[in-house]
Scaffold this active site. Structure first.
Site, PDB file in Angstrom:
ATOM      1  CG  ASP A 172     -48.926 -18.604  -9.619  1.00 55.30           C
ATOM      2  OD1 ASP A 172     -48.401 -17.499  -9.882  1.00 55.30           O
ATOM      3  OD2 ASP A 172     -48.647 -19.257  -8.592  1.00 55.30           O
ATOM      4  CB  SER A 227     -36.707 -30.016  10.427  1.00 54.40           C
ATOM      5  OG  SER A 227     -35.814 -29.923   9.327  1.00 54.40           O
ATOM      6  N   GLY A 279     -35.162 -23.143  -0.340  1.00 51.95           N
ATOM      7  CA  GLY A 279     -34.974 -21.769  -0.801  1.00 51.95           C
ATOM      8  C   GLY A 279     -34.406 -21.675  -2.205  1.00 51.95           C
ATOM      9  CG  LEU A 333     -35.871 -26.623  -7.100  1.00 59.55           C
ATOM     10  CD1 LEU A 333     -34.746 -27.647  -6.980  1.00 59.55           C
ATOM     11  CD2 LEU A 333     -36.419 -26.611  -8.526  1.00 59.55           C
ATOM     12  CB  SER A 334     -42.063 -25.963  -4.285  1.00 57.42           C
ATOM     13  OG  SER A 334     -42.730 -24.855  -4.764  1.00 57.42           O
ATOM     14  CB  SER A 335     -38.081 -26.808   0.282  1.00 60.94           C
ATOM     15  OG  SER A 335     -38.003 -25.483   0.766  1.00 60.94           O
ATOM     16  CD  GLU A 393     -45.577 -20.964   0.688  1.00 62.94           C
ATOM     17  OE1 GLU A 393     -45.632 -22.205   0.773  1.00 62.94           O
ATOM     18  OE2 GLU A 393     -44.675 -20.364   0.091  1.00 62.94           O
ATOM     19  CG  ASP A 431     -44.936 -23.041  -5.323  1.00 61.86           C
ATOM     20  OD1 ASP A 431     -44.872 -22.955  -6.562  1.00 61.86           O
ATOM     21  OD2 ASP A 431     -44.372 -22.247  -4.547  1.00 61.86           O
ATOM     22  CE1 TYR A 434     -44.592 -14.570  -6.566  1.00 61.49           C
ATOM     23  CE2 TYR A 434     -45.866 -13.696  -4.735  1.00 61.49           C
ATOM     24  CZ  TYR A 434     -45.736 -14.578  -5.785  1.00 61.49           C
ATOM     25  OH  TYR A 434     -46.746 -15.465  -6.063  1.00 61.49           O
TER      26      TYR A 434
HETATM   27  P1  ADP Z   1     -38.673 -22.800  -1.562  1.00 62.97           P
HETATM   28  O1  ADP Z   1     -40.067 -23.212  -1.301  1.00 62.97           O
HETATM   29  O2  ADP Z   1     -38.465 -22.337  -2.957  1.00 62.97           O
HETATM   30  O3  ADP Z   1     -37.659 -23.824  -1.180  1.00 62.97           O
HETATM   31  P2  ADP Z   1     -39.353 -20.867   0.422  1.00 62.97           P
HETATM   32  O4  ADP Z   1     -38.673 -19.635   0.914  1.00 62.97           O
HETATM   33  O5  ADP Z   1     -40.729 -20.757  -0.107  1.00 62.97           O
HETATM   34  O6  ADP Z   1     -38.374 -21.528  -0.659  1.00 62.97           O
HETATM   35  O7  ADP Z   1     -39.418 -21.931   1.574  1.00 62.97           O
HETATM   36  C1  ADP Z   1     -38.264 -22.248   2.321  1.00 62.97           C
HETATM   37  C2  ADP Z   1     -38.642 -22.343   3.793  1.00 62.97           C
HETATM   38  O8  ADP Z   1     -39.380 -23.563   4.011  1.00 62.97           O
HETATM   39  C3  ADP Z   1     -37.446 -22.451   4.695  1.00 62.97           C
HETATM   40  O9  ADP Z   1     -36.929 -21.181   5.048  1.00 62.97           O
HETATM   41  C4  ADP Z   1     -38.034 -23.176   5.895  1.00 62.97           C
HETATM   42  O10 ADP Z   1     -38.732 -22.283   6.729  1.00 62.97           O
HETATM   43  C5  ADP Z   1     -39.039 -24.117   5.262  1.00 62.97           C
HETATM   44  N1  ADP Z   1     -38.420 -25.432   5.001  1.00 62.97           N
HETATM   45  C6  ADP Z   1     -38.301 -26.067   3.817  1.00 62.97           C
HETATM   46  N2  ADP Z   1     -37.707 -27.278   3.951  1.00 62.97           N
HETATM   47  C7  ADP Z   1     -37.429 -27.411   5.260  1.00 62.97           C
HETATM   48  C8  ADP Z   1     -36.797 -28.426   6.058  1.00 62.97           C
HETATM   49  N3  ADP Z   1     -36.321 -29.538   5.499  1.00 62.97           N
HETATM   50  N4  ADP Z   1     -36.695 -28.203   7.381  1.00 62.97           N
HETATM   51  C9  ADP Z   1     -37.178 -27.090   7.951  1.00 62.97           C
HETATM   52  N5  ADP Z   1     -37.759 -26.107   7.271  1.00 62.97           N
HETATM   53  C10 ADP Z   1     -37.890 -26.245   5.940  1.00 62.97           C
HETATM   54 MG    MG Z   2     -41.751 -21.959  -1.419  1.00 62.75          MG
END
Ligand code: ADP
Ligand code: MG
Length: 414
Positions: A49, A80, A141, A144-146, A184, A196, A248
């Site tokens: 990308d 959260s 983490g 899967l782009s949380s 981000e 993402d 990265y």
């Molecule tokens: P990925 O996007 O692959 O899951 P990242 O490191 O990019 O991994 O993002 C994870 C970060 O996003 C977490 O450390 C947190 O700061 C934030 N995050 C994601 N989901 C939540 C949630 N449900 N509650 C609070 N923070 C979250």
């Molecule tokens: Mg991410």
């Protein structure tokens, strides 16, 4: 932060209910609505990308649900259950990017408050503050782009409560993607490409998104594996290596350096790989990075073409398997972003009969995807259960994944 252990996604009704309940519990009044956005898995097109290449994500059934209400002042209050029981308090007037005079919001709140900051910076303000409760079932983490899920849920929520009117059109969604990505990159300080956020914002149910990262144009292409008796299995290795972030950045720097030596703006412009390899003689590492990027771009284009030609059957399935397998091997050997756990999971899936398996996401842990006939889902799970834990000491999570809808722009029933 506690990771959600189970791999299954909750239904949209349950997710919206959970977010709303949490909001009422935390803030003592009704939210204006609940908005949601999915995590994503990238089928093929990895680490391209930021080189202007194509990728092919689908949206997961796992979503971040955000119950939100605007405020009369500029305060942002967030909760959260996956962080702490306490409410995080911020102020839109005092937050700003790294290295600037303002305060950088702490950890997870950066992803949410950062979206409002970016929308204002891009001329969509001034915005009111807001109270918001986040309930997400996207594994955190795990690649899967949380993070994009929560940024995009925030973007569509703010868009609607502030009447920005961006989420209704593809052009507007691209501006919301920009804001989510800026949150981000600039506020959370994670220098990721736009894959993402684009996937979470613009994916369509039943379709993969053929995304061209040169101009971020995107075309939904039908992604119906079931009609060919196939499934896409996502296997979360549960491994996460701390070197991921630094590595990265180094890969991006390698690509920029290789592009500079080759006299192109981005590696997507390299049309003759052999000539590029000759030009990079004496720069062995940069040559291997370039070989991955250029070959991955070709594989991804071939895979997208294949998907458009009809069901993945017979010879087409063999070709698809080869493309997925080659993608992993290239990421492992030339790009050096795999790790033992990813390699073990890929080998196990292949040994159990998958038609191609590869790491997906940034690497150094996270997930793999495997393409396989429906009747092999259970045998592959069993094979993994018998082999993966014994070899890595970790317990994998496995789920079958179909292509879901991107952000939900309408308020969920509350
Ligand atoms: P990925 O996007 O692959 O899951 P990242 O490191 O990019 O991994 O993002 C994870 C970060 O996003 C977490 O450390 C947190 O700061 C934030 N995050 C994601 N989901 C939540 C949630 N449900 N509650 C609070 N923070 C979250
Ligand atoms: Mg991410």
């Amino acid at each position: 932060m506690a990771r959600i252990i189970r791999a299954e996604a909750v239904s949209p009704e349950e997710g919206a209910f959970n977010a709303r309940e949490l909001f009422i519990q935390a803030f003592g009044y009704e939210p204006e609505g609940v908005w949601s956005a999915p995590g994503r898995v990238n089928v093929i097109g990895e680490h391209v990308d930021y080189n202007g290449g194509p990728c092919l994500p689908i949206a997961l059934p796992h979503r971040a649900y955000l119950a939100l209400a605007p405020r009369a002042d500029r305060a942002v209050r967030l909760i959260s259950p996956q962080t702490a029981d306490a409410i995080d308090d911020l102020d839109l007037d005092s937050i700003g990017p790294w290295g600037g005079p303002r305060q950088v919001p702490s950890h997870w709140t950066a992803y949410i408050a950062g979206v409002a900051w970016a929308l204002e910076r891009d001329g969509h303000g001034p915005l009111p503050g807001f109270d918001a409760a986040l309930w997400s079932c996207v594994p955190v983490g795990g690649g899967l782009s949380s993070s994009a899920a929560l940024e995009c849920a925030t973007a569509v929520a703010v868009d609607e409560v502030c009447g920005l009117g961006l989420a209704g059109s593809d052009e507007g969604r691209r501006l919301l993607v920009d804001a989510a990505r800026a949150a981000e990159n600039e506020i959370a300080g994670a220098n990721t490409g736009g894959l993402d956020q684009t996937a979470s914002m613009r994916c369509r149910a039943g379709h993969a998104l053929a995304l061209d990262c040169r101009d971020m144009s995107a075309e939904p292409i039908p992604f119906d594996l079931a009609s060919s008796g196939l499934e896409l299995l996502v296997i979360d290795t549960r491994a996460k290596h701390s070197l991921a972030d630094g590595q990265y950045g180094q890969r991006r720097a390698d690509c920029e350096e290789a592009a500079r030596l080759l006299g192109v703006g981005q590696l997507v412009e390299v049309s003759d790989l052999d000539a590029a390899m000759s030009a990079l003689e004496g720069h062995e590492r940069l040559a291997r990075r370039t070989r991955h990027v250029v070959s991955e771009i070709a594989r991804t284009r071939a895979f997208i073409e294949l998907m458009g030609e009809g069901p993945l059957e017979g010879e087409r399935l063999d070709v698809a398997a080869l493309l997925l397998d080659d993608s992993h091997d290239s990421l492992r050997d030339d790009y050096e972003v795999s790790c033992a756990e990813l390699d073990v999971a890929v080998a196990a899936a292949r040994a159990a009969g998958a038609h191609g398996a590869r790491m997906t996401g940034g690497g150094f842990g996270g997930c793999i995807v495997a393409l396989l006939p429906h009747h092999l889902v259970e045998p592959v799970k069993q094979h993994l259960a018998a082999n993966y834990q014994a070899r890595t000491g970790l317990k994998e999570e496995v789920f079958v994944c179909t292509a879901h809808e991107g952000v939900s722009v309408a308020k969920e029933a509350v």
